[in-house]
Each structure stands twice: as C-alpha cells, then as structure tokens.
Design an enzyme around this catalytic site. Sequence first.
Site: not given
Length: 391
Positions: A150, A154
Amino acid sequence: MEEGNAAKERVLITGGGGYFGFRLGCAIYQKGVDVILFDVVKPLQTVPEGIKFMQGNICCLSEVEEALRDVICVFHIASYGMSGREQLNRKLIEDVNVKGTENVIQACRSRGVSSLVYTSTYNVIFGGQIIENGDESLPYLPLHLHPDHYSRTKSVAEMKVLEANGAELGNGRGVLRTCALRPAGIYGPGEQRHLPRIVSYIERGLFKFVYGDPLSLVEFVHVDNLVQAHVLASEALRASKQHIAAGQAYFISDGRPVNNFEFFRPLVEGLGYKFPTWRLPLSLVYFFAFLTEIVHFLVGRLYNFQPLLTRTEVYKTGVTHYFSMEKARKELGYEPQQYSLDEVVEWFRSQGCGAKARNYTTMQLVRDGGLLVVLIAVLVSWLPSAATFSL
C-alpha cells in the site's frame, strides 16, 4: 471554494462513498458547489438531496471520463489496502492505487479538469524510521524499502500526480494544477475503517497489551480538520491564490503528537474497559505480525482471516513519526481545530458498544485456536529461514 461563481462549479470526489469522502462532499455542497460522489460502493449514509452519487470504478478509464463531464476539480481519495488483510492483496492494491490514479490523471486532461487534489499518506516518507517534526523537504522513502505494498503504491501514485502538474489540458483549455495532502490517521464519529476494528478487539478481550516505547509519538487528524485542509488546498490551486499549492505536497494532522496507545485510552475507558498495563517489546510484536502475514500467505485463499496486526501497522503505531504543519499553515492557511475522542465514544455507545466484553462463541474458539496451531506450526518450520523470507 470561491463564492462568486460557486453555483456554476462542480467537483467530483473519488472514494466519495467512504467515510471521509462523504464528509468532504457534504461540506463542499454546503458551500453551494455541485458535488458528485464517485465510488464502487454506495455510501452507508443517505445521500443528501442535491448531491449526486455515481457508481463506478476508477480502474475503468471510460467510467472515470464519463463522471468528469463539466467538472472543474477532482478530489482523488479512493485507494485500497490501507490496513488489515487488505494490505496483503497486492494485485488489487496496484490496480486501484496506481492504475486508478493514472486513469484519474488521464481523464482530467481529456475532460479539461483544471484542479486535482490527491489524498496521499504519511507513508510515502515513513517506513519504520524515527522522524521528529519532519517537513516536506524530506525525500520519498526508496520504493524497495517500503514494508508494505500500500505504502509503495501510494508513493508511486503521489509522484505521478505531482509530475502531472502543469500538464496541458485537451483542446487548449489551459493546464492541470495538482497537489497532494499527506494525512495522519483519520478519526471521528462514524469512522468505519480503523476504529470499529479496534473496538472489536476490545470487546473480544484481545486488547491485553500495549507495545513499544511509552515515549514514542505519532499523530492523528480529525475528519473535519482533514476536510478543512482539502477545501483550502483546492482553493490554493486557483489563480486567485497564485496557484501556490500547484505541484506541492503537505503534511496534515491535528498538530498534536501523542503516544498511540494513550490516544486511544479515552476510547477504551470511555466504553467501560480496563486499559492494559502489560507492555511488550516492539520487536516481539513485529515478529508476531510477520508470522501472521506468513500464515495469511499460506492459507489466505482458503480462509481470508483478519490479521490482528500487520508489520506496517506495528511500525505506524509503535515508532515515533510526526511532522510539522508549518507549510500547510503558511501556504494553505490551515489551522487545525482541537478535538477529543468524546464524540467517538458517544457514537460507539449509540451503536450498543461497551460495558461488557462479548463472550466467544464455539465457532470463534475453534477458529482462533486453529489459527494459533497453524501459527505455532509455521513458527517451528519457518524459523530457520524467517530472516530471509519476503512476502
């Protein structure tokens, strides 16, 4: 948002069906701006009359382009894989966070959208290292050092958004202005991602220990402070503000570093439970999280259980990292208001939470006991090679 021509403005919020996106949409609509909430799932709350909900997927370029008709600003909030077992679904994380962001950028350019505000994360900088009062001059954490997919995606997505600043829009309609906000952990009444998971652990009697240095400090941001920051950022992309936010990133929090577990003490005690006094070493909890991820890797296709903690969550809650709000204050005019967890406690009470820990059912005992057996077996078989294992 500017009041003079607000009636002619329309903004779109990706991830508008979620807690923060919905809250942001309602706040902007109250300023007289047309709002479209774009998401794969409908909001849990009733959508106020006048706000439009469009069901769609940012992974589908044509659906994004269709949603962006006559829109002047996009708040790109949609993401996947922030916490829990979602962190272990690498393909969907990549599709939503990277490919979805590329679609949003491309659709903004083709549809002539002039402003794009991206909701990023502290994680683009933080990867388990101690950071005290850091600022936006800090470099991105090298992609290969991110402890979870993640955070890596990002980071990639934020880079793409900021690199798109100044890109020409279709049909000579000017250029795209972009910026990124990097919020701390979000809290507020009705938050559906993190707080219910914490409360479920408390009620099931699983919150028996804290970990890490009691002097470690992290940050949180109240949902209404984050709403304020996004509205200010969109305004700071305009010509009337000399596009001061264009191409820039900003850390956003309540501006009050606090020990993670002390932050949640009012929630635990407010719901009638005893705050744990047993403190474990951070390294031990991290290793447990590592083993849990291994178990999920091995049996997740058969039983997609919710890990108690992931490695990233251990670092985010147990290692000092907090940032200066000076740039956001100076350039955006951001002034965080002070909030407590009282309204959060009251919200959970209104949902029937608190007072007494729930008893385990037989099925829960079998499930958790089975997972413990698997965990021990994995520990025994994997321990010699654990240091070199990589998920």
